[in-house]
Design a protein around this motif. Structure first.
Motif, short mmCIF file in Angstrom:
data_model
loop_
_atom_site.label_atom_id
_atom_site.label_comp_id
_atom_site.label_asym_id
_atom_site.label_seq_id
_atom_site.Cartn_x
_atom_site.Cartn_y
_atom_site.Cartn_z
N GLY A 57 98.85 59.23 -67.96
CA GLY A 57 98.69 58.16 -68.94
C GLY A 57 97.24 58.00 -69.38
O GLY A 57 96.96 57.35 -70.38
N ARG A 60 94.73 59.61 -73.26
CA ARG A 60 94.95 58.76 -74.43
C ARG A 60 94.66 59.44 -75.76
O ARG A 60 95.12 58.98 -76.80
CB ARG A 60 94.16 57.48 -74.29
CG ARG A 60 94.70 56.65 -73.14
CD ARG A 60 94.13 55.27 -73.09
NE ARG A 60 94.70 54.58 -71.95
CZ ARG A 60 93.99 54.08 -70.96
NH1 ARG A 60 92.68 54.16 -70.98
NH2 ARG A 60 94.59 53.48 -69.96
N SER A 79 103.14 54.81 -67.30
CA SER A 79 101.79 54.98 -67.87
C SER A 79 101.82 55.77 -69.17
O SER A 79 100.86 55.74 -69.93
CB SER A 79 100.86 55.67 -66.87
OG SER A 79 101.33 56.98 -66.58
N GLN A 82 100.74 54.36 -72.55
CA GLN A 82 99.34 54.34 -72.99
C GLN A 82 99.01 55.51 -73.92
O GLN A 82 97.91 55.59 -74.45
CB GLN A 82 98.43 54.37 -71.77
CG GLN A 82 98.62 53.18 -70.85
CD GLN A 82 97.88 53.35 -69.54
OE1 GLN A 82 97.01 54.20 -69.39
NE2 GLN A 82 98.23 52.52 -68.57
#
Length: 124
Positions: A57, A60, A79, A82
């Motif tokens: 996660g 990004r 996660s 994200q």
């Protein structure tokens, strides 16, 4: 320094030429999640197994994740919510299962253009 990250759970064994492919087995190391500038994570057609580490996660800026045709199993980590920049996610022919992608992304990521989940037990 991310260039010297240890990858303890991966083992690499080159295949015979002329195709020059690398066979990767083991689990995906959680350290991959610290590669914050990574744009593409292509791990398809490997012998990877185990669960996806929640640390992924942290990717990004990642635009493409391709995990198809692996033995990766278990649920998609929460996660992954994200990963707002993720455009394409390929999960087909894996052993992933469980909660719906809608739960992970609060229905669907605005950036996600392509999702292939055929052959796995993840629901939308």
């Amino acid at each position: 320094n991310h260039s010297s990250l240890p990858l303890p759970s991966l083992s690499l064994a080159p295949r015979a030429p002329p195709f020059f492919r690398v066979d990767i087995s083991g689990s995906i190391p959680c350290e991959l999640g610290s590669l914050v500038r990574l744009k593409r994570l292509w791990l398809m057609h490997t012998s990877l197994s185990g669960h996806l580490p929640p640390e992924l996660g942290g990717l990004r800026q990642c635009l493409y994740i391709c995990l198809n045709n692996t033995a990766i199993s278990g649920p998609l980590p929460g996660s992954f919510s994200q990963l707002a920049n993720l455009r394409e996610l390929y999960l087909h022919d894996t052993e992933l299962e469980g909660r719906g992608l809608g739960i992970v992304w609060g229905y669907r990521s605005a950036a996600l253009n392509s999702l292939n989940r055929s052959g796995c037990a993840i629901t939308v």
